[in-house]
Structures are given as C-alpha cells and as structure tokens.
Design a protein around this motif. Sequence first.
Motif, short mmCIF file in Angstrom:
data_model
loop_
_atom_site.label_atom_id
_atom_site.label_comp_id
_atom_site.label_asym_id
_atom_site.label_seq_id
_atom_site.Cartn_x
_atom_site.Cartn_y
_atom_site.Cartn_z
N GLU A 26 -2.23 11.85 0.46
CA GLU A 26 -0.85 11.57 0.61
C GLU A 26 -0.26 11.64 -0.88
OE1 GLU A 26 -1.06 7.77 2.41
OE2 GLU A 26 -1.35 8.70 4.56
N TYR A 27 -0.23 12.78 -1.34
CA TYR A 27 0.19 12.96 -2.79
C TYR A 27 1.64 13.82 -2.53
CZ TYR A 27 -2.58 17.12 -1.39
OH TYR A 27 -3.14 18.23 -0.68
N ILE A 28 2.37 13.85 -3.75
CA ILE A 28 3.70 14.65 -3.62
C ILE A 28 3.71 15.43 -4.63
CG2 ILE A 28 6.16 14.43 -3.70
CD1 ILE A 28 5.96 11.76 -2.36
N PHE A 29 3.55 14.75 -6.07
CA PHE A 29 3.83 15.62 -7.28
C PHE A 29 2.47 15.89 -7.89
CE2 PHE A 29 6.91 11.78 -7.27
CZ PHE A 29 7.90 12.68 -6.92
N PHE B 10 9.43 17.71 -11.29
CA PHE B 10 8.05 17.77 -11.51
C PHE B 10 7.32 18.69 -10.53
CE2 PHE B 10 8.57 12.93 -12.18
CZ PHE B 10 8.70 13.21 -13.53
N GLY B 11 7.93 19.44 -9.41
CA GLY B 11 7.37 20.31 -8.32
C GLY B 11 6.61 19.36 -7.67
N GLU B 12 5.74 20.04 -6.79
CA GLU B 12 4.92 19.54 -5.61
C GLU B 12 3.49 19.91 -5.74
OE1 GLU B 12 6.50 19.09 -1.60
OE2 GLU B 12 7.98 20.42 -2.03
N PHE B 13 2.49 19.37 -5.51
CA PHE B 13 1.11 19.55 -5.63
C PHE B 13 0.47 20.43 -4.56
CE2 PHE B 13 -3.48 18.49 -5.09
CZ PHE B 13 -3.88 19.08 -6.20
N GLN B 14 -0.13 21.37 -4.72
CA GLN B 14 -0.81 22.07 -3.65
C GLN B 14 -2.25 22.26 -3.78
OE1 GLN B 14 0.67 23.57 -1.00
NE2 GLN B 14 2.73 22.74 -1.68
N GLU B 15 -3.23 21.71 -3.18
CA GLU B 15 -4.64 21.53 -3.25
C GLU B 15 -5.37 22.91 -3.25
OE1 GLU B 15 -7.96 18.47 -1.72
OE2 GLU B 15 -6.58 18.95 -0.26
N PRO B 16 -6.17 22.99 -4.29
CA PRO B 16 -6.88 24.28 -4.05
C PRO B 16 -7.86 24.24 -2.80
CG PRO B 16 -7.92 22.57 -5.82
CD PRO B 16 -6.47 22.12 -5.24
N THR C 252 0.83 -0.95 -0.03
CA THR C 252 -0.23 0.01 0.24
C THR C 252 0.80 1.24 0.08
OG1 THR C 252 -1.75 -1.23 1.21
CG2 THR C 252 -1.94 1.17 1.18
N ILE C 253 1.27 1.68 -1.24
CA ILE C 253 2.02 2.95 -1.42
C ILE C 253 1.70 3.59 -2.75
CG2 ILE C 253 3.78 1.62 -2.71
CD1 ILE C 253 4.73 3.93 0.02
N ASN C 254 1.63 4.92 -2.92
CA ASN C 254 1.30 5.77 -3.87
C ASN C 254 2.20 6.57 -4.52
OD1 ASN C 254 -1.85 4.43 -3.98
ND2 ASN C 254 -1.62 4.91 -1.79
N SER C 255 2.37 7.64 -3.71
CA SER C 255 3.11 8.58 -4.36
C SER C 255 4.55 8.09 -4.84
CB SER C 255 3.20 10.01 -3.78
OG SER C 255 1.87 10.75 -3.63
N PRO C 256 5.14 7.47 -3.90
CA PRO C 256 6.51 6.69 -4.02
C PRO C 256 6.52 5.55 -4.47
CG PRO C 256 6.41 7.11 -1.63
CD PRO C 256 4.99 7.47 -2.27
#
Length: 547
Positions: free
Chosen positions: A196-199, A538-544, A153-157
Amino acid sequence: MDQQAFKRWQEAVKKAKTREAKFITASGEPVELLGTPDMLRDFDYDRDLGFPGQFPFTRGVHANMYRGRLWTMRQFAGFGTPEDTNARFKFLLENGQTGLSVAFDLPTLMGRDADDPWSEGEVGVCGVSVSSLKDMEILFDGIPLDQVSTSMTINSPAIILLAFYIAVAEKQGVSPDKLRGTIQNDILKEYIAQKEYIFPPQPSMRIIVDMIEYCTKEMPQWNTISISGYHIREAGSTALQELAFTLADGFAYIEAALERGLDIDAFAPRLSFFFNSHNDFFEEIAKFRAARRIYAKRMKEKYGAKKERSWMLRFHTQTAGCTLTAQQPENNIVRVAYQALAAVLGGTQSLHTNSMDETLALPSEKAVKIALRTQQILAYETGVPHTIDPLAGSYFVEDLTNKMEKGAEEYFRKIDELGGVIPAIEKGFFQKEIAQAAYRYQVEIENKDRYIVGVNAFQDKDEKIDIPLLQVSPQVEEQQRKRLQALKKERDNERVQFLLKELKSAAEENRNLVPIIVEAAKAYATVGEMVNTLKEVFGEFQEPTDF
C-alpha cells in the motif's frame, strides 16, 4: 551435567516409539527434543539477560513489568462510516478497552477520496472511510483526545491523517503536546510486504523524517513510527525474517533521521515496534526477547545513544490474522488465546487479539467482545502477569533466543552487502525471501507435514457457519460521497487551492511538510487532494517485477 545419565537417556530415546510427524517450528526450523546445559555453554547472565528495565532488556523494558501496569488492551476497529466506527469505539471503551486503534478503509490507505473512481466498491468495507477533517471530527466525536491513547494504522498518507488528528484535538481544546498514541507510518514494510505505497522510497523517507522532526518538538508523547513486522509475517515470512526485516527497517529510519541532523536521544524514545504473534509458542517468545536485545545493543554500540529510553524496544503485538481459519471459526478463539499468552510472556506493551470471524467478515460486536475478554482473562485470572519473564533460564528458550539473534545478524549482513534496505527492496531481496517462505509453508500444509485443525485435519463434513457476521451496507459509499460533495460546496475553496499550492512549494523546496498539511487539513482539503499535489512533485512508485 551427568554424562552417563545423558547417554542412558539417548539410548532410551532410540528405543522409544516416535510419532510420524515433522518436529519443526512454524518457520520450518527443527525443534530440539530436549533442552540441556550444553546449549548454553557460553551463556552469561549479565551479558545475555540482565534484569528487567536494564540493558540489554532481554527480560523486559520495565523494572516491575506488569505489576506496575498491564499491557494496553487495544482492539483494532474501523468499518463503514465514521459514525459506525465512533459507535464501536464507545462500545469498546465501555467494555474495558484501554486504548483506541483505528483501521482505515483501502481508499484512505491508498490516499484516495470516497468519490474517487478507484474507490468504488471499497468505501468503508475493510475499515473506516476518512476523506477529510469532517470525517475525522465525526470519528472522534465525544471521545476526549487528552484522555485516550490512539493508534492509527496508516502509512503512505500517514502525515495527512496525523494532521487531521491534530486538528480535531485543537477543536477540542487539546494542544498537540497533550496527545498520546502511535501512527504506524512504516513505509518500508509496504514495499516489502503489504504493497500500500504511493510515492517512491526516497521521498517517502523524507516525509517520515519530517514527521519525526515535527513530533519530537511538538508532540513529545506521540510515537512517530510503529515499525511493523506484523504485515511482513502476514505476507508469509518466517519468524526470523519478521524479526530481521523489521529491525532492519527500524535502523534505516534511524539512519535517515540522523542524516537530517536530529539528536538520536531526542527522537529514538518515541520509536515503537509492531510484531505478529503466530502459532509457534516458544518461537514467538524467543523472537520478542531477541528483538529487545538486538535493538539495545545496536542503539548503544552502533548509533551512540546515551539515554536508556533510547535503547528500549517497546512494541505492540497483534495475534496472527494469517492463522485464522474460515473452517470451524470458533477454533480461532483458542488460537488467539495461545498467541496472546506468547505475546505477554514475551513482554509486549500493548496487545490486539483478533476476532474469531475475521476470515469471514469484519468483526461483529460479539466476536470482538470475546477477543477483548480473552485479554482480560489472561490479565486477571491466569496469574501470568505476576512474575517477569518466567521462561528465562530455560535451556530451550535461551538457545532459541540466541539462534534468533544470530540469524538476524546474518540477515543484516546480507542487507548491508546489497547496499541497505532501499536498494534491497529495489532488487526484490525481501520479496523473494518472503515468497519462498510462504511457498514452503503452504507445501507443508498440502503435504500434511503441518496440521491445521479443521483445514487439513479433524475436518467437519457439511459444516455450517452459525456465528453472526457483520455486513457493511453499500449505502456507506453513497453516504460518504454525498458528505464529500457537500463539504466541497461549503468550504472556502479559494483558501484550499492556495494551501495546496503552498504544499507543492514546500515539497519542492524541501521544507518540513507537517505544518502546511495541518493548515490544509483545517481548511478541509481532502486526503486525495493533498496526495495528488504531492504526486506532482514526488511521482508514484512502480514495483519491479523481475523477481
């Protein structure tokens, strides 16, 4: 149907005393008092049901279902150091578990090493701490990877942890084509629910397609994504929202892979799904049945898949963590048993049963053994696996299945109007829908329109918790930091830096990232080092925040 008898029954119902309660599903939908043939006026057996193992797979993906093979009993496990979790894995395998499922701690999930300042206080707390290949080697020490199926169970990395797994297997002499298992790798549901997002979404989708492309060629027995409704439901969605949003995410991944030029019949058979099994027994069964039918139709009719395996929606189920209560925790054993029964009657391929103590701590050995025994009793004592889809033909269940399908199609229409899944995420559509559903459910509990045993009904005054609880020592963090410090002194740091530069170049040049990440993993580059390298591109994601 005898209309005169039906009218007499309706009159009798009017005269009968009715309890003061709201007769609604867990999702807040009204429940029919009685199933009748009128609900299924347009029902067609061949079109709507068919036979197990045949299109549209409403009744299951295998011809003889559990008579051929029981579902995989896969208990989620991970805490503390890799040594701690390795010992738990061996305990579970010795007690009859048939597949491993790895829970990683929050720093690992967020792509941070154990010595990162942001990791302080979280190392090994909610899962196992993995910062490098060294940790992964310890985690699977003494466990032959060509003989077990492993879910991670792993998503962003996810791409990095997959690389670690490949590298550990090669050290055992096991080639990638022999590996069996699943990596969750579902980034869209992170933006929607788990966070739990990164990019940002677009480069994240690129990474996932890289993994699909690589695994399709090199790891034919590996499930490349576990498209997850579980966390959408845990965030407070209804059953219908879980169904629709999960399938919408799945279709988005398929379309991204097709845009890459991949053959749908090459990659689709290795897509899997992951659903929640909540408290409302019949609603959950209808959800699972509708999911298979919707998916089969779309894969065949919209995406043009030719192989039957491409039409099959195969799924793992976990009982609903959000339904577990800290009050009267032994009641959770009963909740989990009913939820597990719904999953099996719904035709799941693998199952995790939650432990009674999970609202209080990570599961103790006693609690996790009870959870596993729950599945074993279901499999070997109840007779439920002896027949396939026994609720088929029930007026109520078939009507509920049809309503699930119709409701999901309406959600697909709304998502398409917003421009697709990623634009809908960016506009906050999914987040708003889930927030509203969660709020409504909580209001029902507070108003006692919905009873939760031990919480707002049948409470015990002065209750004392007398079950054993697992404690993760603060020394875990210190141990993991020291291991990482020693690793960085021992490894070939020049090679690590060279491979990190190669990783950055591959990201910039749009090359498939899996091969270079596998090489960096073998050189003992860490999760944090590789994630930070990709952030540069890629940068990092910022949620609206405007929803």
